[in-house]
Write a protein that holds these residues in place. Sequence first.
Motif, PDB file in Angstrom:
ATOM      1  N   SER A 145       0.859  -1.164  -0.048  1.00  0.00           N
ATOM      2  CA  SER A 145       0.051   0.007   0.031  1.00  0.00           C
ATOM      3  C   SER A 145       0.793   1.253   0.013  1.00  0.00           C
ATOM      4  CB  SER A 145      -0.876   0.005   1.364  1.00  0.00           C
ATOM      5  OG  SER A 145      -1.707  -0.943   1.318  1.00  0.00           O
ATOM      6  N   LEU A 146       2.495   1.025  -0.096  1.00  0.00           N
ATOM      7  CA  LEU A 146       3.150   2.206  -0.268  1.00  0.00           C
ATOM      8  C   LEU A 146       3.138   2.880   1.295  1.00  0.00           C
ATOM      9  CD1 LEU A 146       2.340   3.960  -3.594  1.00  0.00           C
ATOM     10  CD2 LEU A 146       3.628   1.696  -3.014  1.00  0.00           C
ATOM     11  N   ILE A 147       2.785   2.255   2.238  1.00  0.00           N
ATOM     12  CA  ILE A 147       2.869   2.725   3.526  1.00  0.00           C
ATOM     13  C   ILE A 147       4.582   2.474   4.013  1.00  0.00           C
ATOM     14  CG2 ILE A 147       2.448   2.725   5.916  1.00  0.00           C
ATOM     15  CD1 ILE A 147      -0.068   3.782   3.900  1.00  0.00           C
ATOM     16  N   ILE A 148       5.026   3.355   4.638  1.00  0.00           N
ATOM     17  CA  ILE A 148       6.701   3.408   4.968  1.00  0.00           C
ATOM     18  C   ILE A 148       6.440   2.649   6.343  1.00  0.00           C
ATOM     19  CG2 ILE A 148       8.562   4.481   5.706  1.00  0.00           C
ATOM     20  CD1 ILE A 148       7.629   6.744   3.762  1.00  0.00           C
ATOM     21  N   SER A 149       7.404   1.647   6.437  1.00  0.00           N
ATOM     22  CA  SER A 149       7.472   0.866   7.779  1.00  0.00           C
ATOM     23  C   SER A 149       8.823   1.056   8.518  1.00  0.00           C
ATOM     24  CB  SER A 149       7.304  -0.668   7.517  1.00  0.00           C
ATOM     25  OG  SER A 149       8.417  -1.412   6.586  1.00  0.00           O
ATOM     26  N   LYS A 150       9.860   1.292   7.703  1.00  0.00           N
ATOM     27  CA  LYS A 150      11.089   1.639   8.054  1.00  0.00           C
ATOM     28  C   LYS A 150      12.012   2.465   7.313  1.00  0.00           C
ATOM     29  CE  LYS A 150      12.195  -3.174  10.323  1.00  0.00           C
ATOM     30  NZ  LYS A 150      10.651  -3.585  10.061  1.00  0.00           N
ATOM     31  N   VAL A 151      12.716   3.345   7.945  1.00  0.00           N
ATOM     32  CA  VAL A 151      13.512   4.387   7.437  1.00  0.00           C
ATOM     33  C   VAL A 151      14.844   4.402   8.034  1.00  0.00           C
ATOM     34  CG1 VAL A 151      11.693   5.636   6.357  1.00  0.00           C
ATOM     35  CG2 VAL A 151      12.486   6.252   8.643  1.00  0.00           C
ATOM     36  N   ASN A 152      15.980   4.935   7.311  1.00  0.00           N
ATOM     37  CA  ASN A 152      17.268   5.152   8.146  1.00  0.00           C
ATOM     38  C   ASN A 152      17.510   6.615   8.093  1.00  0.00           C
ATOM     39  OD1 ASN A 152      17.870   6.024   5.325  1.00  0.00           O
ATOM     40  ND2 ASN A 152      19.755   4.835   5.292  1.00  0.00           N
ATOM     41  N   ASN A 153      18.588   6.902   8.973  1.00  0.00           N
ATOM     42  CA  ASN A 153      18.879   8.272   9.147  1.00  0.00           C
ATOM     43  C   ASN A 153      19.019   9.334   8.096  1.00  0.00           C
ATOM     44  OD1 ASN A 153      18.816   7.681  11.968  1.00  0.00           O
ATOM     45  ND2 ASN A 153      21.000   7.340  12.087  1.00  0.00           N
ATOM     46  N   ALA A 154      19.561   8.628   6.987  1.00  0.00           N
ATOM     47  CA  ALA A 154      19.670   9.606   5.752  1.00  0.00           C
ATOM     48  C   ALA A 154      18.547   9.923   5.252  1.00  0.00           C
ATOM     49  CB  ALA A 154      20.528   8.686   4.526  1.00  0.00           C
ATOM     50  N   VAL A 158      16.867  13.929   4.726  1.00  0.00           N
ATOM     51  CA  VAL A 158      16.253  14.437   3.268  1.00  0.00           C
ATOM     52  C   VAL A 158      14.684  14.773   3.419  1.00  0.00           C
ATOM     53  CG1 VAL A 158      16.145  13.983   0.887  1.00  0.00           C
ATOM     54  CG2 VAL A 158      17.997  13.205   1.991  1.00  0.00           C
ATOM     55  N   PHE A 159      13.922  13.673   3.965  1.00  0.00           N
ATOM     56  CA  PHE A 159      12.736  14.123   3.709  1.00  0.00           C
ATOM     57  C   PHE A 159      11.883  14.506   5.279  1.00  0.00           C
ATOM     58  CE2 PHE A 159      13.739  11.072   0.479  1.00  0.00           C
ATOM     59  CZ  PHE A 159      13.093  11.745  -0.552  1.00  0.00           C
ATOM     60  N   GLY A 160      12.704  14.488   6.289  1.00  0.00           N
ATOM     61  CA  GLY A 160      12.096  14.909   7.347  1.00  0.00           C
ATOM     62  C   GLY A 160      11.786  13.856   8.495  1.00  0.00           C
ATOM     63  N   SER A 161      11.351  14.122   9.748  1.00  0.00           N
ATOM     64  CA  SER A 161      11.413  12.857  10.711  1.00  0.00           C
ATOM     65  C   SER A 161      10.021  12.464  10.685  1.00  0.00           C
ATOM     66  CB  SER A 161      11.683  13.632  12.012  1.00  0.00           C
ATOM     67  OG  SER A 161      10.942  14.653  12.355  1.00  0.00           O
ATOM     68  N   ASN A 162       9.762  11.366  11.433  1.00  0.00           N
ATOM     69  CA  ASN A 162       8.211  10.810  11.594  1.00  0.00           C
ATOM     70  C   ASN A 162       7.662  10.351  10.230  1.00  0.00           C
ATOM     71  OD1 ASN A 162       8.298  11.651  14.393  1.00  0.00           O
ATOM     72  ND2 ASN A 162       7.614  13.653  13.978  1.00  0.00           N
ATOM     73  N   LEU A 163       8.585   9.667   9.491  1.00  0.00           N
ATOM     74  CA  LEU A 163       7.968   9.131   8.322  1.00  0.00           C
ATOM     75  C   LEU A 163       7.615   7.908   8.356  1.00  0.00           C
ATOM     76  CD1 LEU A 163      11.502   9.975   6.165  1.00  0.00           C
ATOM     77  CD2 LEU A 163       9.289  11.162   6.200  1.00  0.00           C
ATOM     78  N   LEU A 168       4.165   6.850   0.729  1.00  0.00           N
ATOM     79  CA  LEU A 168       5.350   7.277   0.100  1.00  0.00           C
ATOM     80  C   LEU A 168       5.060   8.674  -0.710  1.00  0.00           C
ATOM     81  CD1 LEU A 168       8.293   6.916  -0.915  1.00  0.00           C
ATOM     82  CD2 LEU A 168       7.420   5.547  -2.841  1.00  0.00           C
ATOM     83  N   ARG A 169       3.440   8.447  -1.118  1.00  0.00           N
ATOM     84  CA  ARG A 169       3.037   9.584  -2.031  1.00  0.00           C
ATOM     85  C   ARG A 169       3.124  10.977  -1.123  1.00  0.00           C
ATOM     86  NH1 ARG A 169      -0.729   5.605  -3.015  1.00  0.00           N
ATOM     87  NH2 ARG A 169      -0.507   4.562  -5.088  1.00  0.00           N
ATOM     88  N   GLU A 170       3.014  10.974   0.264  1.00  0.00           N
ATOM     89  CA  GLU A 170       3.001  11.912   0.951  1.00  0.00           C
ATOM     90  C   GLU A 170       4.188  12.740   1.080  1.00  0.00           C
ATOM     91  OE1 GLU A 170       0.710  11.653   4.993  1.00  0.00           O
ATOM     92  OE2 GLU A 170       0.429   9.816   4.367  1.00  0.00           O
ATOM     93  N   ILE A 171       5.384  12.057   0.722  1.00  0.00           N
ATOM     94  CA  ILE A 171       6.748  12.686   1.080  1.00  0.00           C
ATOM     95  C   ILE A 171       7.312  13.246  -0.181  1.00  0.00           C
ATOM     96  CG2 ILE A 171       7.181  11.441   3.247  1.00  0.00           C
ATOM     97  CD1 ILE A 171       9.077   9.737   1.533  1.00  0.00           C
ATOM     98  N   THR A 172       6.651  12.539  -1.524  1.00  0.00           N
ATOM     99  CA  THR A 172       7.230  12.784  -2.774  1.00  0.00           C
ATOM    100  C   THR A 172       6.048  12.804  -3.728  1.00  0.00           C
ATOM    101  OG1 THR A 172       8.988  12.501  -4.550  1.00  0.00           O
ATOM    102  CG2 THR A 172       8.404  10.439  -3.069  1.00  0.00           C
ATOM    103  N   ASP A 173       5.822  13.581  -4.671  1.00  0.00           N
ATOM    104  CA  ASP A 173       5.120  13.364  -6.030  1.00  0.00           C
ATOM    105  C   ASP A 173       5.828  13.172  -7.154  1.00  0.00           C
ATOM    106  OD1 ASP A 173       6.444  15.735  -6.052  1.00  0.00           O
ATOM    107  OD2 ASP A 173       4.485  16.792  -6.554  1.00  0.00           O
ATOM    108  N   ASN A 174       7.064  12.534  -6.999  1.00  0.00           N
ATOM    109  CA  ASN A 174       8.135  12.184  -8.159  1.00  0.00           C
ATOM    110  C   ASN A 174       7.394  11.148  -8.865  1.00  0.00           C
ATOM    111  OD1 ASN A 174      10.505  10.667  -9.585  1.00  0.00           O
ATOM    112  ND2 ASN A 174      11.187  12.636  -9.216  1.00  0.00           N
TER     113      ASN A 174
END
Length: 480
Positions: A145-154, A158-163, A168-174
């Motif tokens: 469903s494109l829901i983010i379950s894990k992210v790293n510090n990098a 780049v995209f901010g905290s609490n991801l 994925l569509r909320e943080i980029t529309d690329n």
Amino acid sequence: MSHFIKKITTGGNKFSGIFLAALKVALAIALFPIALITFHYVTSEESWVYYIVICLIIICSAMYIILPFMSDYSKLAGYVKHLSFDRIVKPPKLESSIAVIELSESLDLLKKSWEKKQREVLEKIAEIKLLFSSIPEVMFIINESLIISKVNNAAEQVFGSNLIGMSLREITDNKILLGAVRWVLHDQVSKRVELYLGAPIERDYQVLIEVYDSKENGEKNLIIMMHDVSELKRTEKMLADFIANASHEVRTPLTGIIGIIETLDIDGWDDKEARKLFIPMIREQAYCMKNLIDDLLSLSSIERRLNTPPTEIVDIAQVVDLVVKQLEWEAMQSKIAVIRNIDEHLPSILGDFNELSQVVFNLLANALKYSGHDKEIKIDIGVTDVVPRNGVFTQENSKAIFISIADQGNGIAGEHLPRLTERFYRIEPSRSKKLGGTGLGLAIVKQILLRHRGFLNIESTVGKGSIFTVYLPILSDRYE
């Protein structure tokens, strides 16, 4: 003998448990025949009171044997239940049977083995989390469903905290990234793409998307790895621009030389007046080419050593004195007075004498070229701990030697200042070439100062002149 009996009955170990269990069974066995004899006696006398007493004795004997086993098994059941909930508990004390005691000991060994394996697994998980977080590439793990379950510090940088939990569509529309994700989910194979993100920071990325089956919920998960290639692309562009500019700069004097030679071929080399006119022009263009090639070679040599800090002990006052003597003739020709003000307690620094001489030479030569006649150039050298905000010094290297060269030329407009250290950048190309400039002098200064962990600060006022100040770091233990 009494000591042995005391040891096995009060030791609290396996032998005491065996002894007590055997004693209980022996007492029960001893009571049973007594009960039978008594039962036989009372039945012959037909005494029902004694009959009831004997039954109670038999029941009590049975309970005396069975109840401890039931109690021990209940303790074991509670112990296993605690273990199933990952609770830290001590193994129960059992004394009813050797089999039950051995079972308890086996469970205790199993618990210790399981705790050891649990610690190992937790350590591995912690290592993997640390590794995942410290990877410099941007990394996401998303579900179908494109829901983010894990992210790293990098990714958070780049995209901010609490991801986590966001789409994925909320943080980029690329469109390239989202299209590649849909393609991987549909075809179930990995994919590589290149994309440009304009927000929140303009960067170029090479992206790898991998798909795998999640063991937690059986869904397809995606790992998105984004490698920042912005610097690589910038370097490639700079290299392409450099080659184009260098080719143009070399072609210009070559074209002049070829044109003069062709003119001489037409008019004849025997014409003395023609040779007198054109040969100095050929010489001038040839020297322009030589200077350009020398500067290109110098720049290339400096860049190869950029990550190798210099180790010589250099006296900056000697560097400045040498350069002033080298340019003394040019100063006299332009009737320019070079005034030096050098701190008497100037410390030595770690550096490369020849490279630092080239820095001062390029800056002073520029000041002489663009100052005009009958002017003054002031050179101030000293130590300061007040470094401009664009400085690169750490707290350990807070003090710096400064070399300030101030001229009385026409000055430089503010829009040109940030680009002065670019290769082949000229404010007035025709005037610069007329004065013999290659467009690489300040670029060389910048690279030398980068190698020395220093920097160049430029201030200028149109109509009044310019001040070029070099800052070179000195260690605190070298200055008192």
